[in-house]
Design a protein around this motif. Structure first.
Motif, PDB file in Angstrom:
ATOM      1  N   THR A   6       0.797  -1.015   0.015  1.00  0.00           N
ATOM      2  CA  THR A   6       0.116  -0.048  -0.001  1.00  0.00           C
ATOM      3  C   THR A   6       0.832   1.134  -0.151  1.00  0.00           C
ATOM      4  OG1 THR A   6      -1.594  -1.264   1.330  1.00  0.00           O
ATOM      5  CG2 THR A   6      -1.876   1.115   1.295  1.00  0.00           C
ATOM      6  N   SER A   7       0.434   2.398  -0.950  1.00  0.00           N
ATOM      7  CA  SER A   7       1.207   3.643  -0.935  1.00  0.00           C
ATOM      8  C   SER A   7       1.145   4.379   0.393  1.00  0.00           C
ATOM      9  CB  SER A   7       0.522   4.274  -1.877  1.00  0.00           C
ATOM     10  OG  SER A   7       1.241   5.789  -1.793  1.00  0.00           O
ATOM     11  N   VAL A   8       1.986   4.790   0.865  1.00  0.00           N
ATOM     12  CA  VAL A   8       2.176   5.804   2.086  1.00  0.00           C
ATOM     13  C   VAL A   8       1.340   6.777   2.240  1.00  0.00           C
ATOM     14  CG1 VAL A   8       3.529   6.892   4.054  1.00  0.00           C
ATOM     15  CG2 VAL A   8       4.472   4.625   2.913  1.00  0.00           C
ATOM     16  N   SER A   9       1.371   7.687   1.086  1.00  0.00           N
ATOM     17  CA  SER A   9       0.782   8.821   1.081  1.00  0.00           C
ATOM     18  C   SER A   9      -0.916   8.711   0.573  1.00  0.00           C
ATOM     19  CB  SER A   9       1.580   9.763  -0.139  1.00  0.00           C
ATOM     20  OG  SER A   9       1.587   9.029  -1.426  1.00  0.00           O
ATOM     21  N   ASP A  10      -1.102   7.634  -0.031  1.00  0.00           N
ATOM     22  CA  ASP A  10      -2.303   7.317  -0.415  1.00  0.00           C
ATOM     23  C   ASP A  10      -2.784   5.695  -0.267  1.00  0.00           C
ATOM     24  OD1 ASP A  10      -4.841   7.404  -1.584  1.00  0.00           O
ATOM     25  OD2 ASP A  10      -4.205   7.962  -3.299  1.00  0.00           O
ATOM     26  N   PRO A  11      -3.527   5.696   1.070  1.00  0.00           N
ATOM     27  CA  PRO A  11      -3.522   4.226   0.996  1.00  0.00           C
ATOM     28  C   PRO A  11      -4.787   3.428   0.171  1.00  0.00           C
ATOM     29  CG  PRO A  11      -3.803   5.643   3.129  1.00  0.00           C
ATOM     30  CD  PRO A  11      -3.802   6.386   2.172  1.00  0.00           C
ATOM     31  N   SER A  12      -5.409   4.385  -0.483  1.00  0.00           N
ATOM     32  CA  SER A  12      -6.186   3.860  -1.530  1.00  0.00           C
ATOM     33  C   SER A  12      -5.635   3.009  -2.879  1.00  0.00           C
ATOM     34  CB  SER A  12      -7.323   4.830  -2.095  1.00  0.00           C
ATOM     35  OG  SER A  12      -6.710   5.860  -2.943  1.00  0.00           O
TER      36      SER A  12
END
Length: 577
Positions: A6-12
């Motif tokens: 999962t992206s740290v800046s954007d969990p989506s």
């Protein structure tokens, strides 16, 4: 199991990956269609392997213990480069400690191997066995010969040698193993025999056979007098009546009488015969004539080799017809008349009391066997009438004797011919008995009749056999210097001064030979008696002599090598050089 990133800046924002977790192998199974590779069919074999558990991590690492003998591919294909044995290993690719192995042998495997050779082997001799292999020549790839008897040996060519004394009748088994595989691929058994002193011949169908107009087979068996098999040569006296093969199988081709002879292949002095008769209407069995003016009986008799036995019977006149003579004859020997018996109604004869009664023993070659005696009576007109028949069994004590083999050297003046002729004459005299007052033809020949005749007997036999006097000199005394002037002496008697050519010997180790002269001693006399050696056993010497105590006849005897009565031996110079 699902793994998400999962992206740290954007969990989506993420991604997922499914991972399957498999256990490591705990074991390996290895399958081989065979553990031997026959080069006749090729040099490769395909193996297969897998890891367990089945749902675990798969992957096999293949290896060979000897890459010069065989290699293995990573697909499990084994290729043999030469004959030999290797171990193939299949290990888990992820855990080399988990593995399985198989031992493979590759080469020209021997199949259908057979051993050919005789069924008999003579004591203290050798025979050559042979191999027949499939494929031809594959036995050269490696076989190992062995035998189950410690007194025999076999070399790498199949030559079997009896290296020490083995009892007659012993079975010696020879085994051949495939050197490559170690498996037994062929066996061969032989029975040990000793040159017989005498032979017995028997017929499983009797001696009289009905003739029905077509070939009739009769099986004969010849055995040494101890019952053991021996090597023989067979012959028929009349092949037009019956032939015989070398297994003793007689085939009658017509009705009639025939004599079948069996002779030891190792000593032609040892033989026997059996008289067979195939009968039909035109060849009826001999019977007492119904119109004979006499009747008679003849009892069965057993004759010893010295001619001693008792023959009994009776002759009765019909209507008081006069009896001119009565005789007993041997069937198959030209109607040899043994002796004209007295004309009394009954008679009892001591066979052996008259030299004429040794004829049966000497004519039959001193061979144990059963023969037919016939009783005849002669009328006033000189006609002989057959009155009765009976069996006469010639018997002789059997010894397990090892004769020296008779060489094939049969030149008229060869040493072997001289020995053979000498022994034949000696054996032909068995049963001869001295007359009144020590009267013998042997001593008469030496011009000392009515005297001890042992040396005269040896001298006479040598003369009759054509032995030169330079080898055996006519002599009336049992002294080596006189009777065997050029021989080599082996004295055990310490009282006699040994000549220069003498060889002192220990009686426990010295082995006399066939044809040697044997000397005996008495208290105060270094030489008192003489005989001739016929052969030996492991512990005894077998010899023939004349004037031996107490029988005063010619007979075969035996004594232990260590018998103190034996003074020594003299070996004639049979080459006469």
């Amino acid at each position: 199991m699902v793994i998400r990133a999962t992206s740290v800046s954007d969990p989506s924002v993420y991604t997922e990956h499914t991972v399957t977790v498999r256990p490591l192998a705990t074991s390996v199974t290895l399958t081989a269609p065979a553990d031997k590779v026959d080069f006749k069919d090729g040099t490769t074999i395909q193996l297969s392997a897998s890891c367990l558990p089945a749902e675990g991590v798969q992957g096999i690492q293949w290896s060979s213990s000897d890459k010069k003998t065989a290699t293995v591919s990573q697909d499990g294909l084994v290729t043999f480069l030469k004959q030999g044995t290797v171990t193939i290993t299949a290990a888990s690719s992820f855990n080399k400690r988990v593995k399985a192995t198989v031992k493979l042998t590759g080469g020209w495997l021997i199949k259908g191997l057979t051993i050919t050779g005789p069924e008999l082997i003579r004591a203290r001799s050798s025979v050559q066995l042979k191999l027949v292999a499939d494929p031809v020549g594959s036995e050269a790839a490696g076989v190992v010969w062995s035998t189950d008897n410690t007194r025999a040996k076999v070399d790498k060519t199949g030559k079997v040698t009896l290296i020490s004394a083995i009892k007659s009748g012993t079975i010696v088994t020879v085994t051949v193993k495939d050197k490559l595989t170690g498996t037994v691929v062929a066996t061969h058994s032989m029975q040990v025999y000793a040159t017989p002193v005498s032979l017995n011949i028997t017929s499983e169908d009797g001696t009289t056979i009905p003739w029905e107009g077509s070939d009739k087979a009769v099986q004969l068996y010849a055995r040494s007098s101890d019952g053991s098999r021996v090597a023989l040569t067979w012959r028929s006296s009349d092949p037009s009546v019956a032939t015989v093969d070398q297994n003793g199988l007689v085939t009658f081709h017509s009705a009639g009488s025939v004599s079948i002879h069996a002779t030891s292949t190792d000593n032609t002095l040892i033989y026997n015969r059996i008289d067979l008769y195939a009968y039909d209407e035109d060849h009826p069995l001999p019977q007492a004539e119904a119109s004979a003016p006499f009747t008679g009986t003849l009892d069965p008799v057993s004759l010893m080799a010295d001619g001693s036995a008792q023959l009994t019977g009776s002759v009765t006149s019909v209507n008081e017809a006069p009896i001119s003579a009565v005789s007993v004859r041997v069937v198959g020997f030209g109607s040899i008349q043994l002796r004209s018996v007295c004309n009394a109604d009954t008679f009892s004869l001591e066979l052996g009391s008259d030299p004429a009664f040794t004829l049966l023993a000497t004519q039959l070659g001193n061979a144990t066997g059963t023969y037919t005696l016939q009783l005849y009576a002669e009328d006033a007109d000189g006609k002989s009438w057959l009155l009765a028949s009976t069996s006469a069994t010639l018997q002789q004590e059997a010894w397990d004797i090892n004769y020296l083999p008779i060489p094939n050297d049969l030149a008229p003046d060869s040493p072997s011919t001289r020995v053979n002729n000498f022994i034949r004459v000696l054996m032909s005299q068995i049963g001869y008995r001295e007359g009144p007052g020590e009267s013998t033809k042997y001593a008469a020949y030496m011009s000392i009749n009515h005297n001890p005749w042992c040396a005269s007997f040896v001298s006479w036999c040598a003369k009759m056999a054509g032995v030169p006097e330079s080898i055996i000199k006519p002599n009336t005394y049992a002294n080596p210097n006189g009777i065997c002037p050029t021989g080599t002496y082996y004295y055990f008697c310490k009282a006699q001064k040994m000549p220069k050519q003498s060889v002192a010997s220990d009686p426990e180790t010295f082995r006399p030979q066939r044809g040697d002269l044997i000397f005996f001693r008495k208290p105060g006399r270094p030489f008192a008696h003489i005989g001739v050696v016929l052969g030996t056993t492991d512990t005894e010497v077998i010899y023939i002599d004349g004037n031996g105590y107490p029988e005063q006849t010619v007979m075969v005897r035996r004594r232990a090598f260590t018998d103190t009565y034996i003074a020594g031996y003299s070996r004639p110079n049979w080459s006469n050089e």
